[in-house]
Design an enzyme around this catalytic site. Sequence first.
Site, PDB file in Angstrom:
ATOM      1  CG  ASP A  45      -1.709   1.202   1.451  1.00 45.64           C
ATOM      2  OD1 ASP A  45      -2.350   1.634   0.477  1.00 45.64           O
ATOM      3  OD2 ASP A  45      -1.722   1.748   2.571  1.00 45.64           O
ATOM      4  CG  ASP A  88      -2.250   7.374   0.361  1.00 43.70           C
ATOM      5  OD1 ASP A  88      -1.664   8.455   0.221  1.00 43.70           O
ATOM      6  OD2 ASP A  88      -2.934   6.841  -0.536  1.00 43.70           O
TER       7      ASP A  88
END
Length: 285
Positions: A74, A76
């Site tokens: 991922d 963020d």
Amino acid sequence: MFVLNVIGKGAAPDIFRGLDNGPATILSPGHAFDLPVANEVAALTEARERAQDFGLDINLVSTVKRRKKLLLSDMDSTIINVECLDELADMAGLKPQIAAITERAMRGELEFEAALTERVGLLKGLKLDALERTYAERVRLNPGAKSLIATMRAHGAHTMLVSGGFGYFTQRVAEAAGFHTERGNTLLDDGTHLTGEVSTPILGREAKVKALEEAVEALKIEFAETLAVGDGANDLAMIQKAGLGVAYHAKPVVAAAADVAIQHNDLTALLYLQGYSDSEIVRSD
């Protein structure tokens, strides 16, 4: 076979005397080690109880196919320090309103795709230069990101950045961190301003799992040879599918469901989880 993997400042095998089933393997002096244990689940529980005030990350890790051939991450609040959409919202004067939706979506209280559509809609009319300013002024790689990617690449792994965020940022973050490839959603614009729309299909929870499955097939490897890491509810499916799924400074719903959690250390912890020692880590941060 599983080992007790301990990471954190002041980590010492003596803290866990009586739980061991053999000598510790030191990965980083005073910071990380593996400890063979007999009763694995009971040992993990006891170790965490003993060290609850020490700020250590303690996990059971399989030694089978331990060094992974694929990293799926991922973006963020995992590879970078912020939620890009929330920072764009700040540029529009809407950060409290949009950040509240983001937080609920990441905790799993809202369906990701609908929450993303709602938040992007609130950004309608925002000038495109806000993207550049957000990246330049707000986005920073989290500590250990470059070393994680450089080390895994040096040992032959393929690295992918897969985000429910936006391609404008995934492209730049992937290049800065050293990922092989990246995927993200596309914000639509009219040439000068955001239209408040995002291209479909939206890359969310299921799309991340699909990215993992496609990479496994393309690389001709097993799921046991994969590592997935993230912090939000839309990361949970890929974390549970991967051979080593890591909840990284994650929301409670993710940390509780993942097999492995890192709450106190930086991204180099993902290397110690794979059994890398300091001498093998490519320090790039």
